[in-house]
Scaffold this motif. Structure first.
Motif, PDB file in Angstrom:
ATOM      1  N   GLU A  70       7.554  74.423 -38.573  1.00 17.14           N
ATOM      2  CA  GLU A  70       7.280  73.471 -37.690  1.00 17.14           C
ATOM      3  C   GLU A  70       5.972  72.727 -37.860  1.00 17.14           C
ATOM      4  O   GLU A  70       6.028  71.600 -38.109  1.00 17.14           O
ATOM      5  CB  GLU A  70       6.941  74.009 -36.362  1.00 17.14           C
ATOM      6  CG  GLU A  70       7.021  73.150 -35.183  1.00 17.14           C
ATOM      7  CD  GLU A  70       8.263  72.532 -34.445  1.00 17.14           C
ATOM      8  OE1 GLU A  70       9.389  73.205 -34.844  1.00 17.14           O
ATOM      9  OE2 GLU A  70       8.515  71.416 -33.843  1.00 17.14           O
ATOM     10  N   THR A  71       4.936  73.448 -38.151  1.00 19.29           N
ATOM     11  CA  THR A  71       3.762  72.911 -38.886  1.00 19.29           C
ATOM     12  C   THR A  71       3.891  72.105 -40.042  1.00 19.29           C
ATOM     13  O   THR A  71       3.382  70.820 -40.258  1.00 19.29           O
ATOM     14  CB  THR A  71       2.869  74.026 -39.243  1.00 19.29           C
ATOM     15  OG1 THR A  71       2.672  74.776 -37.959  1.00 19.29           O
ATOM     16  CG2 THR A  71       1.469  73.500 -39.421  1.00 19.29           C
ATOM     17  N   TYR A  72       4.621  72.574 -40.998  1.00 17.79           N
ATOM     18  CA  TYR A  72       5.083  71.997 -42.238  1.00 17.79           C
ATOM     19  C   TYR A  72       5.533  70.712 -42.081  1.00 17.79           C
ATOM     20  O   TYR A  72       5.206  69.615 -42.799  1.00 17.79           O
ATOM     21  CB  TYR A  72       5.759  73.004 -42.929  1.00 17.79           C
ATOM     22  CG  TYR A  72       6.359  72.254 -44.340  1.00 17.79           C
ATOM     23  CD1 TYR A  72       5.477  72.332 -45.497  1.00 17.79           C
ATOM     24  CD2 TYR A  72       7.600  71.585 -44.589  1.00 17.79           C
ATOM     25  CE1 TYR A  72       5.719  71.729 -46.640  1.00 17.79           C
ATOM     26  CE2 TYR A  72       7.818  71.094 -45.781  1.00 17.79           C
ATOM     27  CZ  TYR A  72       6.934  71.236 -47.102  1.00 17.79           C
ATOM     28  OH  TYR A  72       7.240  70.621 -48.124  1.00 17.79           O
ATOM     29  N   ALA A  73       6.650  70.750 -41.218  1.00 22.74           N
ATOM     30  CA  ALA A  73       7.193  69.345 -40.791  1.00 22.74           C
ATOM     31  C   ALA A  73       6.201  68.334 -40.450  1.00 22.74           C
ATOM     32  O   ALA A  73       6.673  67.115 -40.691  1.00 22.74           O
ATOM     33  CB  ALA A  73       8.384  69.603 -39.909  1.00 22.74           C
ATOM     34  N   HIS A  74       5.263  68.706 -39.563  1.00 20.62           N
ATOM     35  CA  HIS A  74       4.113  67.523 -38.986  1.00 20.62           C
ATOM     36  C   HIS A  74       3.274  67.336 -40.165  1.00 20.62           C
ATOM     37  O   HIS A  74       2.840  66.171 -40.380  1.00 20.62           O
ATOM     38  CB  HIS A  74       3.601  68.388 -37.893  1.00 20.62           C
ATOM     39  CG  HIS A  74       4.439  68.251 -36.572  1.00 20.62           C
ATOM     40  ND1 HIS A  74       5.246  69.262 -36.291  1.00 20.62           N
ATOM     41  CD2 HIS A  74       4.513  67.482 -35.654  1.00 20.62           C
ATOM     42  CE1 HIS A  74       5.791  68.993 -35.178  1.00 20.62           C
ATOM     43  NE2 HIS A  74       5.490  67.744 -34.706  1.00 20.62           N
ATOM     44  N   LEU A  75       2.990  68.311 -40.975  1.00 18.94           N
ATOM     45  CA  LEU A  75       1.866  68.014 -42.097  1.00 18.94           C
ATOM     46  C   LEU A  75       2.372  67.162 -43.166  1.00 18.94           C
ATOM     47  O   LEU A  75       1.663  66.008 -43.358  1.00 18.94           O
ATOM     48  CB  LEU A  75       1.759  69.392 -42.992  1.00 18.94           C
ATOM     49  CG  LEU A  75       0.664  70.348 -42.212  1.00 18.94           C
ATOM     50  CD1 LEU A  75       0.774  71.656 -42.881  1.00 18.94           C
ATOM     51  CD2 LEU A  75      -0.661  69.772 -42.084  1.00 18.94           C
ATOM     52  N   ILE A  76       3.573  67.086 -43.482  1.00 14.65           N
ATOM     53  CA  ILE A  76       4.331  66.016 -44.328  1.00 14.65           C
ATOM     54  C   ILE A  76       4.365  64.865 -43.874  1.00 14.65           C
ATOM     55  O   ILE A  76       4.499  63.973 -44.607  1.00 14.65           O
ATOM     56  CB  ILE A  76       5.614  66.543 -45.153  1.00 14.65           C
ATOM     57  CG1 ILE A  76       6.716  66.924 -44.071  1.00 14.65           C
ATOM     58  CG2 ILE A  76       5.630  67.879 -45.965  1.00 14.65           C
ATOM     59  CD1 ILE A  76       8.125  67.262 -44.838  1.00 14.65           C
ATOM     60  N   GLU A  77       4.431  64.638 -42.560  1.00 11.68           N
ATOM     61  CA  GLU A  77       4.508  63.392 -42.165  1.00 11.68           C
ATOM     62  C   GLU A  77       3.086  62.522 -42.059  1.00 11.68           C
ATOM     63  O   GLU A  77       2.834  61.605 -42.224  1.00 11.68           O
ATOM     64  CB  GLU A  77       5.195  63.236 -40.544  1.00 11.68           C
ATOM     65  CG  GLU A  77       6.679  63.354 -40.390  1.00 11.68           C
ATOM     66  CD  GLU A  77       7.541  62.724 -41.506  1.00 11.68           C
ATOM     67  OE1 GLU A  77       7.201  61.482 -41.707  1.00 11.68           O
ATOM     68  OE2 GLU A  77       8.096  63.155 -42.244  1.00 11.68           O
ATOM     69  N   LEU A  78       2.185  63.643 -41.761  1.00 16.75           N
ATOM     70  CA  LEU A  78       0.939  63.085 -41.893  1.00 16.75           C
ATOM     71  C   LEU A  78       0.305  62.545 -43.336  1.00 16.75           C
ATOM     72  O   LEU A  78      -0.308  61.658 -43.188  1.00 16.75           O
ATOM     73  CB  LEU A  78      -0.424  64.178 -41.400  1.00 16.75           C
ATOM     74  CG  LEU A  78      -0.111  64.386 -39.816  1.00 16.75           C
ATOM     75  CD1 LEU A  78      -0.954  65.877 -39.378  1.00 16.75           C
ATOM     76  CD2 LEU A  78      -1.052  63.374 -39.060  1.00 16.75           C
ATOM     77  N   GLU A  79       0.852  63.339 -44.090  1.00 21.10           N
ATOM     78  CA  GLU A  79       0.888  63.102 -45.309  1.00 21.10           C
ATOM     79  C   GLU A  79       1.589  61.496 -45.786  1.00 21.10           C
ATOM     80  O   GLU A  79       0.729  60.781 -46.414  1.00 21.10           O
ATOM     81  CB  GLU A  79       1.295  64.163 -46.479  1.00 21.10           C
ATOM     82  CG  GLU A  79       0.698  64.399 -47.687  1.00 21.10           C
ATOM     83  CD  GLU A  79       1.393  65.449 -48.435  1.00 21.10           C
ATOM     84  OE1 GLU A  79       2.099  65.058 -49.459  1.00 21.10           O
ATOM     85  OE2 GLU A  79       1.155  66.753 -47.870  1.00 21.10           O
ATOM     86  N   GLU A  80       2.525  61.621 -45.650  1.00 17.57           N
ATOM     87  CA  GLU A  80       3.260  60.299 -45.356  1.00 17.57           C
ATOM     88  C   GLU A  80       2.460  58.966 -44.941  1.00 17.57           C
ATOM     89  O   GLU A  80       2.474  58.016 -45.450  1.00 17.57           O
ATOM     90  CB  GLU A  80       4.720  60.043 -44.770  1.00 17.57           C
ATOM     91  CG  GLU A  80       5.879  61.075 -45.584  1.00 17.57           C
ATOM     92  CD  GLU A  80       6.109  60.301 -46.874  1.00 17.57           C
ATOM     93  OE1 GLU A  80       6.324  59.174 -47.059  1.00 17.57           O
ATOM     94  OE2 GLU A  80       6.698  61.134 -47.615  1.00 17.57           O
ATOM     95  N   GLU A  81       1.699  59.168 -43.732  1.00 20.41           N
ATOM     96  CA  GLU A  81       1.172  58.361 -43.149  1.00 20.41           C
ATOM     97  C   GLU A  81      -0.409  58.050 -43.783  1.00 20.41           C
ATOM     98  O   GLU A  81      -1.171  57.041 -43.399  1.00 20.41           O
ATOM     99  CB  GLU A  81       0.879  58.685 -41.616  1.00 20.41           C
ATOM    100  CG  GLU A  81       1.941  58.560 -40.841  1.00 20.41           C
ATOM    101  CD  GLU A  81       1.710  59.205 -39.602  1.00 20.41           C
ATOM    102  OE1 GLU A  81       0.468  59.346 -38.880  1.00 20.41           O
ATOM    103  OE2 GLU A  81       2.663  59.663 -38.748  1.00 20.41           O
ATOM    104  N   GLY A  82      -0.472  58.764 -44.918  1.00 22.94           N
ATOM    105  CA  GLY A  82      -1.877  58.751 -45.769  1.00 22.94           C
ATOM    106  C   GLY A  82      -3.059  59.107 -45.148  1.00 22.94           C
ATOM    107  O   GLY A  82      -4.068  58.951 -45.538  1.00 22.94           O
ATOM    108  N   LEU A  83      -3.067  60.285 -44.096  1.00 23.46           N
ATOM    109  CA  LEU A  83      -3.866  60.573 -43.259  1.00 23.46           C
ATOM    110  C   LEU A  83      -4.356  61.813 -44.069  1.00 23.46           C
ATOM    111  O   LEU A  83      -5.761  62.332 -43.930  1.00 23.46           O
ATOM    112  CB  LEU A  83      -3.501  61.089 -41.899  1.00 23.46           C
ATOM    113  CG  LEU A  83      -3.346  59.734 -40.978  1.00 23.46           C
ATOM    114  CD1 LEU A  83      -2.773  60.238 -39.678  1.00 23.46           C
ATOM    115  CD2 LEU A  83      -4.822  58.782 -40.984  1.00 23.46           C
ATOM    116  N   ILE A  84      -3.499  62.767 -44.666  1.00 26.67           N
ATOM    117  CA  ILE A  84      -3.941  64.006 -45.180  1.00 26.67           C
ATOM    118  C   ILE A  84      -3.373  64.118 -46.660  1.00 26.67           C
ATOM    119  O   ILE A  84      -2.511  63.456 -47.027  1.00 26.67           O
ATOM    120  CB  ILE A  84      -3.483  65.014 -44.489  1.00 26.67           C
ATOM    121  CG1 ILE A  84      -2.104  65.251 -44.242  1.00 26.67           C
ATOM    122  CG2 ILE A  84      -4.279  65.178 -42.995  1.00 26.67           C
ATOM    123  CD1 ILE A  84      -1.825  66.604 -43.579  1.00 26.67           C
TER     124      ILE A  84
END
Ligand code: ZN
Length: 322
Positions: free
Chosen positions: A294-308
């Motif tokens: 679940e955490t991974y699913a959110h992390l990759i979206e934050l990455e797509e948004e250029g935040l992390i």
């Protein structure tokens, strides 16, 4: 337990030995035959409950001539193979999920690949061993069956004099579908929309580009505007306020994503370390695995948004703010 939900249409509640304790499947009686939507797990209790439930409406497992499956998880289709053996039922499911079962059964989950992935996310070795054992037992829990029809197209299916639409809703799995009976406003939502919980989102080992959270949120949009009168989920009570539930689920994931972002802002971390910030330290082992997914699913979206961003340091994937 069997409950009539419309003319010749029934909800059957089957037992499950773990977690949610039950799964609902649906039986549509037409021209003397039964079409079944999902099947329940492959356990003796499932078999006897399904059999008794059908007998109470004057049918038996032998009368099942078609099986429609929402997704490949064992609580939804584990016993399909046994039913098919007995009644010769034709099975319909999405090609994506059918392939997933086929890959799992033929090659066996590619455990090395799975292990490398979760090790990189920082999951502890001990959890991983237990986990692989569990995944392998899940695999054995599904009896192989032949898929006769693929449900990939956003098409209609006819059962007796009823028609229903197959709605692809990737997210919980990449091939998940819902079944919508427009005439009666009945949505069989599988695990896509549940009343109390949100379905687990996890990467697909055979489909590395799959973005579970983005797909899931897009798929909420696929159902929210349908003229649904009642949602029949695979777990939990049926409910009618679909739009409100969809909004709640969106809000839940917005909140969770911002918690994940806060955690990474606190300093570089593995996925597992972020999951401890979100879900706490005391989860049972299998839940730690779900939490990492679940955490991974959110992390990759934050990455797509250029935040992390993520960086591999030795054998670990480390997330940090940009
Ligand atoms: Zn599921």
């Amino acid at each position: 337990m069997i409950e009539k939900i419309a003319e010749s249409f029934y909800m059957i509640t089957l037992p499950m030995p773990f977690r949610l304790k039950h799964v609902h499947v649906f039986a549509l009686v037409h021209d003397g035959s039964v079409s079944l939507f999902d099947t329940g797990m492959n356990t003796p209790e499932t078999f006897s409950t399904l059999d008794e439930s059908l007998k109470s409406i004057g049918k038996t497992i032998r009368d099942i001539d078609r099986i429609f499956i929402t997704h490949f998880h064992t609580d939804h289709c584990g016993i399909a193979g046994r039913i098919q053996e007995i009644s010769g039922a034709k099975v319909a499911m999405s090609e994506m999920d059918a392939r997933r079962i086929y890959n799992d059964q033929k090659k066996g989950l590619d455990f090395d690949q799975v292990k490398i992935f979760y090790r990189e996310q920082g999951l502890r070795e001990k959890i991983m061993d237990d986990l692989l054992e569990l995944l392998s037992s899940f695999r054995k829990a599904t009896i192989p069956f032949k898929v006769d029809t693929s449900l990939e197209d956003h098409g209609s299916q006819k059962v007796g004099d009823r028609e229903f639409e197959v709605i692809p809703v990737p997210g919980h799995t990449s091939g998940q579908v819902c079944f919508f009976f427009r005439g009666e406003g009945i949505l069989l939502s599988g695990d896509h929309i549940l009343p109390e919980i949100t379905p687990n989102l996890s990467p697909d080992p055979y489909n590395p580009g799959f973005r579970p959270l983005k797909s899931f949120l897009d798929s909420l949009g696929q159902v929210e505007d349908l003229p649904v009168i009642k949602v029949y989920p695979a777990h939990g009570d049926p409910f009618s306020n679909l739009k409100a539930r969809v909004e709640e689920i969106r809000e839940h994931h917005r909140e969770r994503k911002s918690l994940v972002f806060e955690s990474v802002k606190g300093g570089p971390k593995t996925t597992f370390q972020v999951s401890l910030d979100i879900f706490g330290q005391d989860l049972p082992e299998f839940d730690q695995f779900l939490a990492v997914n679940e955490t991974y699913a959110h992390l990759i979206e934050l990455e797509e948004e250029g935040l992390i961003k993520q960086k591999k340091i030795e054998d670990l994937v480390i997330h940090s703010v940009v």
